[in-house]
Design an enzyme around this catalytic site. Structure first.
Site, PDB file in Angstrom:
ATOM      1  N   HIS A 147      -4.983  27.471  -2.865  1.00 22.20           N
ATOM      2  CA  HIS A 147      -4.755  26.672  -3.998  1.00 22.20           C
ATOM      3  C   HIS A 147      -4.370  27.198  -5.010  1.00 22.20           C
ATOM      4  O   HIS A 147      -3.545  26.418  -5.911  1.00 22.20           O
ATOM      5  CB  HIS A 147      -6.274  26.142  -4.531  1.00 22.20           C
ATOM      6  N   ASP A 180     -17.700  35.282   2.394  1.00 20.44           N
ATOM      7  CA  ASP A 180     -17.613  35.425   1.080  1.00 20.44           C
ATOM      8  C   ASP A 180     -18.590  34.502   0.434  1.00 20.44           C
ATOM      9  O   ASP A 180     -18.682  34.276  -0.980  1.00 20.44           O
ATOM     10  CB  ASP A 180     -16.368  35.268   0.328  1.00 20.44           C
ATOM     11  N   ASP A 204      -5.049  33.304   2.259  1.00 20.55           N
ATOM     12  CA  ASP A 204      -5.855  33.637   1.111  1.00 20.55           C
ATOM     13  C   ASP A 204      -5.443  32.660  -0.344  1.00 20.55           C
ATOM     14  O   ASP A 204      -4.399  32.850  -0.692  1.00 20.55           O
ATOM     15  CB  ASP A 204      -6.066  35.155   0.919  1.00 20.55           C
TER      16      ASP A 204
END
Length: 1598
Positions: free
Chosen positions: A617, A736, A614
């Protein structure tokens, strides 16, 4: 927590014991899970390679990774993805021998070569072999998944160790899945119903990553664990192979799965009654249910790993506030906390200030923001930025009074302005304390003692402390100006971001419409979580920053750390329920947090088959690598995927290679129209293009030793490695993102779902996509449960078709349907998958539905499948009567819909000029969203065709001679036309141009790129699809020459059989693949046939040696217009291609004998070497051999050096060929009578006299000893239209004072530097560019070499003469060879050397006024009186003399001159022909230049600067000899060898990449292309072979 309240424990202290016993996880957590396998996979790999070869064992795969000269991968190869090690295989790292990286090189990697558990910083090493003649290979035994790096450390310069560029290789994990039965009936292709189709079997199969079909399911919508079985059944029936579970750990107060309250406990809602046993973490129950999913339903498990943050109500945060970013540990957050607190207070005060609390308009927002800005400015946050002027003045005064002034030692600052002083102060590191730290109000100050020193040094007219303090105050005012500006910019930015966030959350139509502003619902989400356990607790310690994200942020920079001011500038889009975790750079920075989170990750690795990282980045790389390394110890074959928002593919690759991410999530809805979506499908889901070549053409076979050094030899297939893109996990929709209804249309679910399923990559979806949920579900607030909608019914959406598509996806991946084709036309996308061996395929036609409301069929051209049968499998469209959101308080339901079957379409069989095809016409009713699926099969499929094309090539080639192989492999256009009476020439590929060779090498130049990268868009591939002309050409040109070359019948037949079978049995779009396969197999066999006929030096040599050896085959062939015999056409050696190929221009005496040693003797072709020696010996006339042979019919005698090159080659032949000495007794017939009478070749007097080769040698020596003088036969413009009449007069004498032979004049040019002026305009017609009259240095060296050799033969009784008769001092006498040799020896240095020290000039014969450089050797001795300066020109000829007669040179002098040449004359691909400081230096040759510049007109500068290839080999040989004798090589020969091999790097690259596969005649300045140069020249490659053989022999002697 109680201990904190009681004051027994200091807040924020670290206690690692809390990991197992604190109040936040009072359940006794099990210890770190043990690895799932007793041995590491790396250990199992070592066992495999050490074990016996089993019966029927497949060849080992060897993936070859070729590194550059610097020991690192090219940019494209920096990241390499390797397949799972179902069976251990080998990663071979190869570098060329002699490259810089091989110098005392050590290969280093963190891959566990010893079989131990992987540790990122623990390195394994392999020392590179120090062999300059063989390829260098490091074979790594691969059996373990993971992310690894490597580099080569080598020696550079004077012993300095250098680390090469780092490369990375990731190895996919081995995933195993329960096998499933087929989804389609094998006969009818009918879809089998549940229970009959896609039934889970008992056995497991290896599942490639591309076979993953992942379904995201949210646990809180599934109910407790005991209800999951029904969800498993539904997911399995829909064809999924893995379930993705957002975090199952205990959720925080927001109820978001991604806001984890306790990482070591599962959420109580998973268990019956919503309760978890007090002593249990729930892990074992979760593992039990996941085991059920895997074993009964064939579903693997994937879960999110959340490393960046924890829930804002995680109890352990209070005990460990150091785990978060707070002003106490990150001081620059202090003003950000003040601002955040002010926002909360302001939000709570709106009503009391009579400000709007419910924003209904932009006006309301403006009113609130005006008041808010005033509040913010009243905080006076500028005090965190600037320097307190009053305090600074007081500090200066105090220091001045105390006398503790630090004297200024910098630049002169007297009378500098305050602006200049401020600039100097800013630049002085460490002078301004607290600068840009924002840690406290007025925390910025200048070191007072240093400031006092500055102000004293600057203001020399002031002495009063008060005055100096005032002056310093003015400097500080200037220092503060940009600091105030910075504060102002930060304040404006923060206010603007707050305004924009309020607008989105409170006013925007698509925003969350958060409602009334209050203390509990402030203006914007709070940036800090306040943890304070008591009212007295320090807010700076217990206020921790919440996590979030920033638009376009640098993912490698932590936005909670300086220099980022993201929290102060309110740039973070914050998650108020998540506290950002503060790890530091290494475990020692925050031991408790690292240990706690590591245990969390290890536990997940024991439970789940894969991780989704999750917020990847924003995960610090050092944290991610540590955690995933720990996880892979537990589960070595852990699958890892992630979603990155870096916006940069290069940055994506950094995360992938470091973390070992196996798949990056890609989203279908990022395609904004059909064209862009088709691009995404091509990039991420194509696999390889249909008709790809790399798998068939780029693979080679060999036997390999065990990479461990222990174990048997195994058969192997070697596969070159290309660089990799990150593997894709292509979602039709993620959990999402907005729904299909919002992004495109609800109908698009069917078309997008089908296209995703047909992609050759991992695929993903959500239940809401399949069931067609109308809106994105809110992970935080949604409380309803999934409806088990199954495969039928009005709310199951596309599930029935998705089942078939997902199962076909799995079958296609397991079946190797890796090739694909994507076609987009208007709103249609067609995706075709094909199995490259069987050519069976599946095709989907999808009518996308990017727009809502349309029912129109749209337009698509009928689909034509060439030479392919197609069978209809299924078709469907979807009808959705209403887009109204279903109202159900209990269950999540999709839009009511109906899948409508599309009746089978009529697939018509048609034909046209290109042949038969199947035609699919889309039916009239095919609304947007509709799909059709077909099975395809190439008609009359030839299952054995690929094997047929691969086999038998060597048998067809192995009996060919090297001359036969010249025809098969090479032949330039003009050679082919000459040999075939203009019937055949080089093949012209439309859009690409003529191939440079008619043979296989011509085709291989474009094919090397096409095959490796599957570039099916290349013009050659287009041409092959258009027709079979090329297939006919390759065998017909050979068949037409069988009469001349009988052995060509076999390769011609081999090629014809395969080409004809390809023409008959494959559709046009497959022709490029099979053509490439045929050509590449034939080429490999032909090349092998060449190498096998060569010497051991070539057979065992590296690729550069073998590439150079192939130039001998390029140059030596049969053409009708040139021969070694005037009557019979024989093979002959061309000087260069394409200019010197036929007729009189083909065969040159000088070129032949400069080239003969390298091309024939080092390669072992003694027979053809002998033929050339004998042929030229027959032509001896005037003591010379021809410069131009002209088939021995009209040879021209105008070169003074040619006979010496021939004698040197006879010497080399005798010394290297088996029984080479016997050539001296060979008898030849003389082309001309011995009295030098010119007679035609067919005159009776021609060939009427004979001589032995020994007599020929003697005649050359004797004629030179007594002097040679004649005028060329047929002198005049018919012979040479450029030369002046006197230039045809040839005269050579021997100076018996020195023993040197001298000759030539200023009107001719008898050495290799033979350019004759041609320009009338410039006045150079008949004027040589480089006459070199006198005694050229290389001729004296060749003469000395011959004399030394024949004297040795005399001493052994193997030469029938003693010396030469010469008139010396008026008397004729015998001069023995030794006497003549000694005379040259005694005079050479004296006459040729130019000493480094002018004081030694008296020892040498030179004119100091003419010396241009010192420490050199003259190019000529005795130039004409009007150009004596030419003697002193520094040219590239002296190393030739050094090589053939090294005894002439004082070693130290020789090495000094060679080092100077290395610096001054050496060029990228050769040697400069003249010193760049010479006035005549003109480095760029252009024979078409028709200017009046005499130095370059008509190319007069041919040898006055341009860089010629062949002298480089002699330079290298000479340097090697003398450096080993007198230089560094005397004690460290490796140093010398590495330096000289570095010189060859450009040549290596050139021959590998140039279409001619040779080295050029010359280049222009600094290796620039020369249009007039031959693209490949015999002597350019030859002399490098000479050098490389010297190295080979040197190493053999050792």
């Amino acid at each position: 927590m109680a201990s904190i309240k009681n004051g027994n424990k200091k807040p924020g202290s670290i206690n690692v014991k809390n990991l197992k016993g604190n109040s936040s996880n009072s359940s006794s957590r099990s210890s770190t899970p043990a690895p799932l396998t007793p041995k590491t996979p790396a250990e199992e790999g070592l066992d495999f390679f050490g074990g016996a070869v089993k019966a029927g064992e497949e060849p080992i795969r060897v993936y070859e990774l070729r590194l550059g000269a610097d020991g690192g991968p090219s940019k494209d190869l920096e990241y390499v993805r390797l397949p799972p090690a179902y069976t251990p295989y080998i990663l071979r790292v190869s570098i060329e021998a002699g490259t810089p990286a091989s110098k005392n090189g050590v290969f280093k990697t963190n891959f566990p070569l010893d079989g131990k558990t992987f540790a990122r910083e623990r390195l394994s090493e392999r020392t590179l072999p120090q062999d300059f003649s063989k390829p260098i290979q490091i074979d790594l035994p691969i059996a373990q998944a993971g992310a690894y790096k490597y580099w080569i450390e080598y020696e550079e310069g004077s012993g300095v160790r250098t680390k090469g560029h780092t490369g990375y290789f990731n190895i996919d994990p081995v995933l195993k899945l329960k096998a499933r039965s087929p989804i389609l009936d094998s006969e009818s292709l009918a879809v089998l119903p549940p229970g009959k189709g896609a039934v889970v079997q008992d056995n497991y199969v290896d599942l490639p990553l591309d076979g993953l079909s992942i379904l995201t399911v949210v646990s809180k919508w599934m109910g407790p664990l005991d209800e999951w079985k029904a969800h498993f059944a539904e997911a399995k029936e829909r064809g999924y192979t893995m379930l993705h579970y957002p975090p199952l750990q205990e959720r925080g107060e927001s109820d978001s799965p991604y806001s984890i309250r306790s990482q070591v406990k599962y959420d109580p809602a998973l268990f019956v009654g919503g309760k978890l046993d007090a002593e249990s973490s729930g892990r074992h129950k979760v593992e039990e249910v996941l085991k059920l999913a895997k074993e009964e339903y064939g579903l693997l498990s994937l879960t999110d790993v959340v490393l960046n943050h924890t829930a804002n109500d995680s109890p352990w945060l209070v005990e460990h506030p150091e785990a978060g970013f707070s002003p106490a540990n990150t001081p620059h957050l202090t003003p950000a906390l003040e601002l955040d607190t002010a926002i909360l207070d302001f939000s709570a005060s709106l009503e009391s200030k009579d400000l709007p609390t419910l924003l209904e308009s932009e006006d309301d927002l403006t009113i609130v923001m005006d008041a808010f800005e005033k509040t913010v400015r009243e905080l006076n946050l500028w005090q965190y930025y600037i320097i307190d002027v009053a305090r600074e003045k007081d500090s200066i005064k105090a220091v001045l009074k105390s006398g503790n002034v630090k004297t200024w030692s910098g630049q002169n600052i007297v009378n500098k302005s305050v602006e200049e002083l401020a600039s100097i102060v800013r630049q002085e590191e460490g002078l301004i304390i607290g600068y840009k730290r924002y840690a406290s109000r007025f925390g910025v100050k200048v070191d007072a003692a240093a400031a006092a020193g500055i102000v004293r040094a600057a203001f020399t007219t002031l002495s009063d402390p008060n005055a100096l303090a005032e002056a310093w105050g003015r400097v500080v005012d200037v220092l503060n100006v940009p600091l105030y500006e910075e504060w102002e910019d930060d304040t404006r930015t923060a206010i603007e971001h707050v305004k924009n966030r309020i607008k989105y959350t409170r006013l925007d139509q698509h925003g969350p419409k958060m409602g009334e502003i209050s203390k509990s619902s402030p203006l914007v989400e709070p940036y800090f979580t306040r943890l304070a356990p008591t009212a007295e607790a320090d807010p700076l310690l217990y206020s921790v920053a919440n996590n979030g994200w920033i638009w376009a942020a640098d993912p490698l920079q932590n936005f909670a750390l300086l220099p980022s001011k993201a929290y102060l500038r309110r740039e973070v889009i914050v998650w108020g329920d998540c506290v950002k975790l503060r790890y530091g750079k290494k475990p020692e920075d925050n031991p408790w947090l690292w240990q706690y989170m590591t245990s969390y990750v290890e536990s997940l690795a024991h439970t789940f088959d894969g991780f989704r990282i999750d917020n990847c980045h924003s995960t610090p790389l050092e944290v991610g690598t540590h955690m995933l390394d720990a996880a892979r110890v537990i589960r070595p074959d852990l699958y890892i995927c992630a979603e990155l928002f870096t916006g940069d593919e290069n940055m994506d690759t950094v995360f992938v290679r470091e973390l070992g991410i196996n798949s990056l999530i890609r989203e279908s809805f990022n395609g904004w129209d059909p064209k862009e979506y088709s691009r995404l499908l091509y990039r991420h889901g194509l696999g390889k293009p249909i008709g790809s070549m790399d798998g068939a053409c780029m693979v080679s076979k060999e036997e390999i030793q065990s990479p461990t050094g222990k174990g048997p030899v195994r058969q192997a297939v070697v596969i070159p490695v290309n660089g990799s893109l990150p593997h894709a996990l292509l979602y039709d929709l993620t959990h999402d993102n907005e729904s299909a209804l919002d992004k495109r249309s609800a109908e698009d679910t069917l078309s997008t779902g089908a296209l995703v399923a047909f992609s050759f990559c991992a695929t993903g979806s959500v239940k809401g996509f399949d069931d067609i949920y109308p809106k994105l579900l809110n992970l935080v607030h949604e409380k309803r449960k999934y409806e088990l909608s199954g495969l039928d019914g009005e709310t199951c959406g596309i599930a029935k078709v998705k089942r078939v598509l997902n199962e076909l996806h799995l079958e296609m991946v397991l079946g190797g349907f890796e090739e694909g084709h994507v076609h987009q036309e208007n709103d249609y996308i067609i995706l075709h998958r094909v199995q490259p061996k069987s050519l069976k395929g599946y095709l989907v036609v999808a009518h996308t539905a990017f727009q809502k409301g349309s029912k129109d069929r749209g337009h698509i051209t009928p689909i034509q499948l060439r030479k392919t049968h197609a069978k209809y499998i299924l078709g469907a469209s979807i009808e959705i009567p209403s887009y109204e959101i279903p109202k159900d308080e209990t269950f999540l339901r999709g839009l009511a819909s109906k899948l409508v079957d599309i009746p089978p379409v009529n697939i018509q069989r048609k034909s046209d000029d290109a042949g038969a095809f199947s035609e699919i016409v889309v039916p009239d009713y095919f609304p947007p969203g509709s799909i059709m699926v077909f099975e395809t099969q190439i008609e009359d499929f030839d299952a054995d065709l690929e094997d047929f094309c691969k086999n038998g090539a060597y048998e067809a080639m192995k009996d060919l001679s090297l001359v036969d192989l010249n025809v098969v492999l090479h032949r330039a256009d003009v050679e082919e036309r000459d040999a075939t009476a203009n019937v055949y020439g080089a093949y012209d590929v439309p859009g690409s141009g003529k191939l440079v060779y008619c043979g296989l090498e011509g085709w291989m130049h474009p094919l090397r790129h096409v095959m490796r990268y599957n570039d099916l868009g290349h013009p050659l591939c287009a041409h092959l699809r258009e027709g079979s002309w090329a297939l006919d050409y390759v065998h017909q040109r050979l068949s037409s020459q069988v009469e001349t070359f009988p052995k060509l019948a076999k390769p011609a037949d081999w090629l014809k059989e395969r080409c004809e079978r390809v023409k008959k049995s494959v559709p046009n779009f497959m022709r490029p693949k099979y053509f490439a396969l045929i050509i590449s197999e034939a080429y490999k066999a032909a090349r092998q046939a060449v190498v096998e006929q060569c010497s051991d030096f070539v057979v065992s040599g590296h690729s550069f040696i073998q590439d150079l050896a192939l130039t001998a085959v390029q140059m030596h062939g049969l053409v009708k217009s040139a021969s070694l015999d005037p009557e019979v056409v024989t093979p002959s050696l061309a000087a260069g291609l394409p200019h010197f190929t036929t007729g009189w221009a083909r065969c040159w005496g000088r070129d032949v004998f400069i080239s003969l040693r390298g091309l024939f003797l080092t390669t072992g072709n003694y027979e053809d070497a002998k033929k050339h020696i004998l042929a030229f010996s027959t032509t001896l006339k005037h003591g010379l051999i021809p410069n131009l042979l002209d088939s021995v019919r009209a040879p021209r005698y105008n070169s003074r050096d040619s006979p010496w090159w021939m004698l040197q080659n006879i010497q080399d032949y005798v010394n290297s060929a088996p029984d080479g000495i016997s050539i001296l007794n060979e008898t030849i017939k003389r082309r001309f009578p011995k009295d030098d009478t010119w007679v035609p070749w067919n005159d009776p007097r021609a060939y009427s006299e004979t001589s032995t080769i020994a007599e020929i040698i003697q005649e050359v020596l004797q004629r030179h000893a007594e002097g040679i003088k004649f005028r060329e036969y047929n002198a005049g413009p018919n012979l040479d239209m450029q030369m002046k009449p006197e230039g045809f007069d040839i005269e050579i004498t021997t100076d018996w004072e020195t023993g040197f032979t001298l000759g030539g004049s200023k009107t001719n040019c008898g050495t290799w530097m033979d350019k004759m002026g041609e320009s009338t305009k410039a006045g150079t017609k008949g004027v040589p560019g480089t006459p070199r009259d006198g005694a050229p240095v290389e001729i004296i060296g060749l003469l000395k070499s011959t004399l030394r050799w024949v004297d040795e033969l005399v001493q052994k009784g193997k030469f029938p003469f003693q010396g030469v008769q010469a008139k010396i001092g008026g008397q004729e006498r015998l001069v023995t060879y030794k006497e003549w040799s000694d005379l040259i020896q005694a005079n050479f240095e004296k006459c040729f050397y130019v000493p480094l020290d002018a004081s030694e000039d008296a020892k040498y014969k030179l004119d100091p006024k003419l010396v241009n450089r010192r420490g050199t050797y003259k190019d000529v001795y005795g130039s004409g009186s009007d150009h004596q300066w030419a003697d002193y020109q520094f040219r590239c000829n002296f190393p030739i003399a050094m090589t053939v007669a090294p005894e002439l040179f004082v070693p130290e002098h020789a090495l000094g001159a060679l080092k100077l040449a290395d610096k001054v004359l050496r060029a990228p691909l050769g040697m400069r022909t003249l010193d760049p400081i010479d006035m005549q230096y003109r480095p760029n040759y252009d024979n078409s230049n028709d200017s009046d510049d005499a130095s370059i007109a008509k190319g007069l500068n041919y040898h006055n600067g341009p860089e010629w290839g062949w002298p480089l080999g002699y330079f290298l040989r000479a340097y090697l000899h003398f450096d080993l004798l007198a230089g560094q090589g005397k004690t460290n020969p490796q140093e010398t060898l590495h330096h000289l091999h570095t010189v060859l790097l450009t040549s290596r690259r050139y021959i590998q990449n140039d279409p001619w596969r040779g080295l050029p005649e010359l280049t222009n300045e600094n290796g620039g292309y020369c249009n007039d140069s031959c693209r490949t020249q015999a002597w350019s490659g030859s002399t490098l072979l000479d050098f490389l053989e010297d190295v080979h022999q040197l190493q053999a002697r050792k």
